[in-house]
Design a protein around this motif. Structure first.
Motif, short mmCIF file in Angstrom:
data_model
loop_
_atom_site.label_atom_id
_atom_site.label_comp_id
_atom_site.label_asym_id
_atom_site.label_seq_id
_atom_site.Cartn_x
_atom_site.Cartn_y
_atom_site.Cartn_z
N PHE A 147 0.84 -1.20 0.00
CA PHE A 147 0.00 0.00 0.00
C PHE A 147 0.87 1.25 0.00
O PHE A 147 1.99 1.24 0.51
CB PHE A 147 -0.92 0.02 1.23
N ALA A 148 0.33 2.30 -0.58
CA ALA A 148 1.00 3.60 -0.58
C ALA A 148 0.04 4.64 -0.03
O ALA A 148 -1.16 4.64 -0.37
CB ALA A 148 1.44 3.96 -1.99
N PHE A 149 0.54 5.50 0.83
CA PHE A 149 -0.24 6.60 1.39
C PHE A 149 0.36 7.90 0.87
O PHE A 149 1.58 8.07 0.85
CB PHE A 149 -0.19 6.58 2.92
N LEU A 150 -0.50 8.81 0.46
CA LEU A 150 -0.03 10.09 -0.05
C LEU A 150 -1.07 11.15 0.28
O LEU A 150 -2.27 10.96 0.05
CB LEU A 150 0.17 10.02 -1.57
N ALA A 151 -0.63 12.27 0.81
CA ALA A 151 -1.49 13.43 1.02
C ALA A 151 -1.25 14.39 -0.13
O ALA A 151 -0.11 14.67 -0.50
CB ALA A 151 -1.16 14.10 2.35
N THR A 152 -2.34 14.87 -0.73
CA THR A 152 -2.22 15.79 -1.85
C THR A 152 -3.08 17.03 -1.63
O THR A 152 -3.96 17.05 -0.79
CB THR A 152 -2.68 15.13 -3.18
#
Length: 160
Positions: free
Chosen positions: A72-77
């Motif tokens: 899984f990858a988490f990213l805030a944009t």
């Protein structure tokens, strides 16, 4: 002006003509916004409903097929506008923050950080990401991480 496409009458295109067109467009848009019952937000929503997402911070959880240990990858944009196709354009939060650094952009920086601060108030997981600075970078997560993250963040959708 140098990027204008070839067209009939191009020889009449000057910086003054372009500046006047932009001023006229700005005046027209401001006038339409002033008349719109929903203000700027309602005006933009009427033009394209996708505009309601612009200016928002979004937390993404995605599949990371390249790493079986961290699938899984988490990213805030930050949604900083729309593409020419009318889709929301997301920019990594760290890059957006770098773009608004500096005293002259203090208001923009506060607008960018306010939703993160609110989310951190209601979520221990987000608070940890903010305190460590990890929220500003893409993260690779093990299979257990998304489950524990969502359990600790039941109010997250309301905070952001």
């Amino acid at each position: 002006m140098l990027q204008a496409p070839p067209m009939v009458g191009l020889e009449y295109l000057t910086l003054d003509v372009l500046a006047n067109w932009w001023q006229d467009l700005d005046s027209l848009t401001r006038s339409e916004i002033d008349k719109h019952p929903g203000g700027a937000r309602g005006y933009l929503r009427g033009r394209n409903p996708q505009w309601r997402f612009v200016g928002r911070v979004t937390f993404h959880l995605a599949e990371n097929k390249r790493d079986p240990d961290h699938p899984f990858a988490f990213l805030a944009t930050y949604a900083n506008g729309l593409t020419p196709q009318g889709k929301v354009r997301h920019e990594p939060l760290g890059r957006a923050l770098s773009a608004v650094r500096g005293e002259q952009n203090r208001g923009a920086m506060l607008n960018l950080l306010l939703p993160i601060s609110k989310a951190a108030e209601s979520s221990e997981s987000i608070r940890r990401l903010v305190d460590s600075g990890e929220i500003y970078h893409p993260l690779a997560w093990s299979p257990e991480k998304p489950t524990s993250f969502s359990r600790r963040s039941p109010l997250l959708n309301r905070a952001v």
